[in-house]
Design an enzyme around this catalytic site. Structure first.
Site, short mmCIF file in Angstrom:
data_model
loop_
_atom_site.label_atom_id
_atom_site.label_comp_id
_atom_site.label_asym_id
_atom_site.label_seq_id
_atom_site.Cartn_x
_atom_site.Cartn_y
_atom_site.Cartn_z
N GLY A 9 0.81 -1.21 0.00
CA GLY A 9 0.00 0.00 0.00
C GLY A 9 0.84 1.26 0.00
O GLY A 9 0.51 2.26 0.62
N THR A 11 1.35 3.50 -2.16
CA THR A 11 0.82 4.71 -2.81
C THR A 11 -0.16 5.47 -1.93
O THR A 11 -0.57 6.59 -2.27
CB THR A 11 0.11 4.35 -4.14
OG1 THR A 11 -0.99 3.46 -3.85
CG2 THR A 11 1.07 3.68 -5.11
N GLY A 12 -0.54 4.90 -0.80
CA GLY A 12 -1.47 5.57 0.10
C GLY A 12 -0.79 6.65 0.93
O GLY A 12 0.42 6.88 0.82
N SER A 84 -9.90 0.09 3.23
CA SER A 84 -9.93 0.97 4.39
C SER A 84 -11.19 1.80 4.55
O SER A 84 -11.26 2.65 5.43
CB SER A 84 -8.72 1.91 4.35
OG SER A 84 -8.68 2.60 3.13
N SER A 125 -6.07 -0.76 13.86
CA SER A 125 -6.93 0.43 13.83
C SER A 125 -7.65 0.64 15.15
O SER A 125 -8.06 -0.32 15.81
CB SER A 125 -7.95 0.29 12.70
OG SER A 125 -8.96 1.28 12.79
N GLU A 127 -10.53 1.55 15.35
CA GLU A 127 -11.90 1.09 15.15
C GLU A 127 -12.15 -0.24 15.84
O GLU A 127 -13.29 -0.60 16.12
CB GLU A 127 -12.20 0.96 13.65
CG GLU A 127 -12.32 2.27 12.90
CD GLU A 127 -13.61 3.02 13.21
OE1 GLU A 127 -14.64 2.36 13.45
OE2 GLU A 127 -13.58 4.27 13.22
N TYR A 149 -15.12 -3.89 8.72
CA TYR A 149 -13.74 -3.39 8.63
C TYR A 149 -13.01 -3.62 9.94
O TYR A 149 -11.89 -4.16 9.97
CB TYR A 149 -13.75 -1.91 8.28
CG TYR A 149 -12.41 -1.22 8.48
CD1 TYR A 149 -11.42 -1.31 7.50
CD2 TYR A 149 -12.13 -0.50 9.64
CE1 TYR A 149 -10.18 -0.70 7.68
CE2 TYR A 149 -10.91 0.11 9.82
CZ TYR A 149 -9.94 0.01 8.85
OH TYR A 149 -8.72 0.61 9.03
N ARG A 184 -4.14 12.35 2.25
CA ARG A 184 -5.29 11.53 2.60
C ARG A 184 -6.21 11.37 1.41
O ARG A 184 -6.48 12.32 0.67
CB ARG A 184 -6.05 12.20 3.74
CG ARG A 184 -7.27 11.43 4.26
CD ARG A 184 -6.85 10.19 4.98
NE ARG A 184 -7.74 9.90 6.11
CZ ARG A 184 -7.93 8.71 6.62
NH1 ARG A 184 -7.31 7.67 6.10
NH2 ARG A 184 -8.70 8.52 7.66
#
Length: 335
Positions: A9, A11-12, A84, A125, A127, A149, A184
């Protein structure tokens, strides 16, 4: 010899900042992306797109993963790739679980077969805590995931812990609370708010609709957070850490702070689904609540206890809430 780091990931937001940081540490970076034609916008913005080796690798594809591990002798692996979007996880829990949960298991297996000397970082996360009843969530707080998620992230979190304990691997999870930056993805609500208010101020748009604006989040700066990922792999004993600011702010306050920095005088009126944000310059409604944007289950408040990271990693956030929003607003205006 130069250390080789694999960043999934890449490129995020986090992947790009981490790659930039590790390049300054003289690492060779293997950055993976899921699609044949990756979006290199973030890497180009940091001017590092030509300094890393980009490879296609899908966490849902074991052949892809084995091919990368066969080609390179990594010393560190940072798994930042995931599905995500929480709203998308409700609509497609199978894909979310295949990437976020089983994808991590595939990586752990690949590391175990390649070399247990490879250090592994998993992006967990906040979350996962769900609607925790404690004021601040620590590494010992009970998990209560409220979305597919969050459930998928919790599976990966415990699987990382299991491989660490069962196979004596250096495998850790960083439980990062909400973090933002100019890199972001624009699908997230913070970007929607900032761009929407700028467009309203420029008379390009009349109003925007949002879901639950009463949620509270512990917001930090991504560029600071990625450094702690690296630090977690440099300690002697592999452990999980929470990275946050320790302070929570509501989305309503986020919106008011953005509008104030844009020079807009606004006021919230009403309650529930009838809550509205008024532009006092012309008494027009610029934000309304759409019940269709409210999730089936919601996390009301996240606030991280960073005591452990402060002690072991010397973690102390330098960018506060207002400064973070200014960074984001200025970036949108400069475009």
């Amino acid at each position: 010899m130069r250390k080789i780091a694999l960043i999934t990931g890449v490129t995020g937001q986090d992947g790009s900042y981490l790659a930039e940081f590790l390049l300054k540490k003289k690492y060779q970076i293997i950055g993976t992306h899921r699609y044949k034609k990756p979006n290199l916008t973030n890497l180009k913005k940091l001017n590092i797109h030509k300094k890393i080796i980009l490879k296609k690798m899908d966490l849902a594809n074991l052949i892809d993963i084995k091919r990368i591990f066969k080609s390179y002798n990594m010393s560190e692996v940072y798994n930042l790739a995931s599905q995500s979007y929480i709203d998308k996880s409700f609509n497609d829990p199978v894909e979310t679980s295949n990437i976020n949960a089983l994808g991590v298991l595939r990586l752990l297996e690949a590391i175990k077969q390649k070399s247990k000397n490879i250090k592994f970082y998993q992006a967990s996360s906040s979350e996962m805590f769900g609607n925790s009843k404690v004021y601040k969530q620590s590494e010992k707080t009970k998990f209560d995931p409220q979305s597919p998620y969050a459930v998928s992230k919790l599976y990966a979190h415990f699987m990382t812990k299991n491989y660490r304990e069962s196979f004596k691997m250096f495998a850790v999870s960083g439980i990062l609370f909400n973090h933002e930056s100019p890199l972001r993805n624009k699908r997230f609500v913070t970007s929607k708010v900032i761009k929407g208010l700028i467009d309203i101020k420029k008379n390009k748009k009349k109003k925007i609709s949002l879901g639950n604006v009463n949620i509270k989040r512990d917001w930090g700066y991504s560029k600071e957070y990625v450094i702690q990922m690296w630090k977690m792999l440099q300690v002697k004993k592999p452990q999980d850490y929470i990275i946050a600011t320790g302070k929570a702010h509501s989305l309503k306050k986020f919106i008011k702070t953005v509008s104030r920095q844009l020079g807009m005088n606004t006021k919230w009126i009403g309650k529930g689904y009838k809550l509205k944000l008024i532009n006092l310059a012309n008494n027009k409604v610029i934000i309304t609540i759409d019940k269709n944007l409210i999730r089936p289950s919601e996390v009301n408040c996240t606030r991280g206890d960073i005591s452990k990271a402060k002690k072991d990693l010397k973690w102390s956030p330098k960018v506060n809430f207002d400064q973070l929003i200014k960074i984001l607003v200025d970036d949108f205006l400069n475009r």
